[in-house]
Structure formats: C-alpha cells, structure tokens
Design a protein around this motif. Structure first.
Motif, PDB file in Angstrom:
ATOM      1  N   VAL A  16      56.977   4.410  31.512  1.00  0.00           N
ATOM      2  CA  VAL A  16      55.799   3.627  32.097  1.00  0.00           C
ATOM      3  C   VAL A  16      54.179   4.044  31.598  1.00  0.00           C
ATOM      4  O   VAL A  16      54.080   5.332  31.663  1.00  0.00           O
ATOM      5  N   ILE A  17      53.396   3.072  31.323  1.00  0.00           N
ATOM      6  CA  ILE A  17      51.999   3.632  30.882  1.00  0.00           C
ATOM      7  C   ILE A  17      51.088   2.776  31.712  1.00  0.00           C
ATOM      8  O   ILE A  17      51.253   1.474  31.622  1.00  0.00           O
ATOM      9  N   LEU A  18      50.004   3.185  32.188  1.00  0.00           N
ATOM     10  CA  LEU A  18      49.082   2.866  32.926  1.00  0.00           C
ATOM     11  C   LEU A  18      47.958   3.047  32.310  1.00  0.00           C
ATOM     12  O   LEU A  18      47.511   4.151  32.204  1.00  0.00           O
ATOM     13  N   CYS A  19      47.270   2.113  31.808  1.00  0.00           N
ATOM     14  CA  CYS A  19      45.903   2.419  31.019  1.00  0.00           C
ATOM     15  C   CYS A  19      44.498   1.934  31.868  1.00  0.00           C
ATOM     16  O   CYS A  19      44.570   0.693  32.603  1.00  0.00           O
ATOM     17  N   GLY A  20      43.730   2.736  32.150  1.00  0.00           N
ATOM     18  CA  GLY A  20      42.299   2.595  32.961  1.00  0.00           C
ATOM     19  C   GLY A  20      41.331   1.990  32.054  1.00  0.00           C
ATOM     20  O   GLY A  20      41.401   1.854  30.849  1.00  0.00           O
ATOM     21  N   THR A  21      40.526   1.414  32.661  1.00  0.00           N
ATOM     22  CA  THR A  21      39.468   0.625  32.201  1.00  0.00           C
ATOM     23  C   THR A  21      38.324   1.304  31.546  1.00  0.00           C
ATOM     24  O   THR A  21      37.547   1.387  30.718  1.00  0.00           O
ATOM     25  N   ASP A  54      41.856   8.443  29.853  1.00  0.00           N
ATOM     26  CA  ASP A  54      42.001   7.101  30.037  1.00  0.00           C
ATOM     27  C   ASP A  54      43.322   6.219  30.622  1.00  0.00           C
ATOM     28  O   ASP A  54      43.375   5.163  30.756  1.00  0.00           O
ATOM     29  N   LYS A  55      44.472   7.245  30.606  1.00  0.00           N
ATOM     30  CA  LYS A  55      45.564   6.582  30.986  1.00  0.00           C
ATOM     31  C   LYS A  55      46.668   7.575  31.238  1.00  0.00           C
ATOM     32  O   LYS A  55      46.369   8.813  31.416  1.00  0.00           O
ATOM     33  N   VAL A  75      49.584   1.290  42.240  1.00  0.00           N
ATOM     34  CA  VAL A  75      48.606   0.945  41.486  1.00  0.00           C
ATOM     35  C   VAL A  75      47.271   0.346  42.174  1.00  0.00           C
ATOM     36  O   VAL A  75      46.142   0.868  41.825  1.00  0.00           O
ATOM     37  N   THR A  76      47.701  -0.205  43.248  1.00  0.00           N
ATOM     38  CA  THR A  76      46.508  -0.731  44.071  1.00  0.00           C
ATOM     39  C   THR A  76      46.039   0.223  45.055  1.00  0.00           C
ATOM     40  O   THR A  76      44.716   0.386  45.296  1.00  0.00           O
ATOM     41  N   SER A  77      46.748   1.296  45.706  1.00  0.00           N
ATOM     42  CA  SER A  77      46.237   2.273  46.333  1.00  0.00           C
ATOM     43  C   SER A  77      45.117   3.289  45.442  1.00  0.00           C
ATOM     44  O   SER A  77      44.310   3.586  46.154  1.00  0.00           O
ATOM     45  N   PHE A  78      45.754   3.643  44.395  1.00  0.00           N
ATOM     46  CA  PHE A  78      44.872   4.424  43.544  1.00  0.00           C
ATOM     47  C   PHE A  78      43.594   3.877  42.971  1.00  0.00           C
ATOM     48  O   PHE A  78      42.540   4.546  43.196  1.00  0.00           O
ATOM     49  N   ALA A  79      43.788   2.554  42.800  1.00  0.00           N
ATOM     50  CA  ALA A  79      42.580   1.895  42.537  1.00  0.00           C
ATOM     51  C   ALA A  79      41.587   1.743  43.655  1.00  0.00           C
ATOM     52  O   ALA A  79      40.182   2.109  43.489  1.00  0.00           O
ATOM     53  N   ARG A  80      42.024   1.629  44.803  1.00  0.00           N
ATOM     54  CA  ARG A  80      41.020   1.592  46.041  1.00  0.00           C
ATOM     55  C   ARG A  80      40.425   3.110  46.352  1.00  0.00           C
ATOM     56  O   ARG A  80      39.383   3.170  46.282  1.00  0.00           O
ATOM     57  N   THR A  81      41.243   4.199  45.980  1.00  0.00           N
ATOM     58  CA  THR A  81      40.786   5.574  45.896  1.00  0.00           C
ATOM     59  C   THR A  81      39.723   5.850  44.945  1.00  0.00           C
ATOM     60  O   THR A  81      38.726   6.267  45.344  1.00  0.00           O
ATOM     61  N   TYR A  82      39.903   5.362  43.835  1.00  0.00           N
ATOM     62  CA  TYR A  82      38.914   5.531  42.777  1.00  0.00           C
ATOM     63  C   TYR A  82      37.695   4.935  42.990  1.00  0.00           C
ATOM     64  O   TYR A  82      36.655   5.605  42.824  1.00  0.00           O
ATOM     65  N   ASN A  83      37.978   3.580  43.352  1.00  0.00           N
ATOM     66  CA  ASN A  83      36.685   2.943  43.703  1.00  0.00           C
ATOM     67  C   ASN A  83      35.871   3.280  44.849  1.00  0.00           C
ATOM     68  O   ASN A  83      34.489   3.535  44.659  1.00  0.00           O
ATOM     69  N   VAL A  92      40.039  -1.247  38.063  1.00  0.00           N
ATOM     70  CA  VAL A  92      40.322   0.084  37.343  1.00  0.00           C
ATOM     71  C   VAL A  92      41.234   0.115  36.357  1.00  0.00           C
ATOM     72  O   VAL A  92      41.100   0.766  35.378  1.00  0.00           O
ATOM     73  N   TRP A  93      42.245  -0.721  36.324  1.00  0.00           N
ATOM     74  CA  TRP A  93      43.356  -0.837  35.414  1.00  0.00           C
ATOM     75  C   TRP A  93      43.063  -1.888  34.336  1.00  0.00           C
ATOM     76  O   TRP A  93      42.822  -2.761  34.825  1.00  0.00           O
TER      77      TRP A  93
END
Length: 177
Positions: A16-21, A54-55, A75-83, A92-93
C-alpha cells in the motif's frame, strides 16, 4: 468515468502507498502520530512500514472486512490529526491509497526487505531489475565507460496516432515499479 476496481489478493496481503499533498511526514511527530493511528486501526495487520517526507509505504494483511474498509478509518483519522496539528483545513492525501496484491512468498520477502531499508531501495524501474553496483560488476563496468549518447531523431511519418502503448500487467507492489 468510473474508477478501476481494486484487485483482490488471494493471500490477503497488499503493498500500500499513501501519498500526501505536501511533506506531511517530514516531522518526526507526524510519523509517530501516523504509527499510533496505524496500530489503532490495523493492529497486527501491519507487516511493515517505510516513511518518506511526502508518502508512506506499507505492507498490510487485510481483515475480513477487506483492505478498503481497513484503510478508510486510518486515512480519515490521520487527516484530522494532521489538520488539527497544523491548524489548516483541506485535503491531506493526494489521491486514494494505492494497493497492489502480493501473491507470492518471494515478493512478500522482497517487500519486507525494502520496507526495512534493505538493498532494494529502488529495485525496479519499468519492470527491469536494477541491481546494486556491488552485486553486479557488469553494471559497474558499463557505468564507468564513457559512452557518447546521440539524440534519437524520429520522423513524423513514423509515429502514427493509432499506435498505443501496450500496458503490461505487473504483479509487483507499485513502489517496486
């Protein structure tokens, strides 16, 4: 246009790869936060992880729910944490996560070696294995030779609009391509 469905793995293991903005993992604090979130949502399903600025690359064993439902809360939980941490709103992604089924034990071992920082830092380029110069003296010798490269000229008549590249199916994780 509809998206292409994810390929199912017969082994239940995915690369799995997750790339950030942006460079979301350039801070150690964010890497630790993501690691905690992964432990919370994937638990023992995480087989390996490797961070870049970045990923993030992971090897994941899916639960009975499937890889998509396993990754969604992560993915959604970490996006909230990062924001919250950066006091921003927005994406975020870069895109949805990419997953490639890992079907063989050999590929699984190769992925784990890569994730642990082994010699396979960039083992595949366009499907061809790139060996470390220390392992393959022929590659090292070829690199030492000074070869004059001439530009390739293509006539406009030779290129046809009908010619489309044939896409080969790869069975390797996407970070190995």
């Amino acid at each position: 246009m509809a998206r292409k469905a994810r390929e199912k793995s017969s082994t239940g293991i995915y690369a799995v790869i997750l790339c950030g903005t942006a460079n979301i993992f350039n801070e150690q604090e964010m890497r630790e936060s993501f690691s905690e979130t992964v432990k919370k949502y994937l638990g023992k399903g995480l087989l390996g992880i490797r961070f870049y600025d970045d990923k993030v690359h992971m090897l994941v064993k899916e639960s009975d729910d499937g890889i998509s439902l396993d990754m969604k809360p992560l993915v959604t939980s970490f996006a909230r944490t990062y924001n919250r941490a950066h006091e921003i709103e927005g994406k975020v992604w870069r895109d949805r996560f990419k997953s490639v089924p890992v079907e063989s034990l050999a590929v699984k071992k190769e992925c784990i070696d890569y994730l642990n920082g082994g010699e396979l830092a960039t083992p595949y380029i366009s499907g061809a294995r790139v060996a470390a110069a220390a392992k393959k003296p022929a590659i090292k010798k070829a690199a030492e030779k000074k070869v004059e490269k001439k530009p390739v000229q293509v006539m406009k008549e030779e290129v046809k609009k009908e010619d489309k590249p044939v896409k080969k199916k790869n069975t390797l994780p996407s970070w190995l391509l």
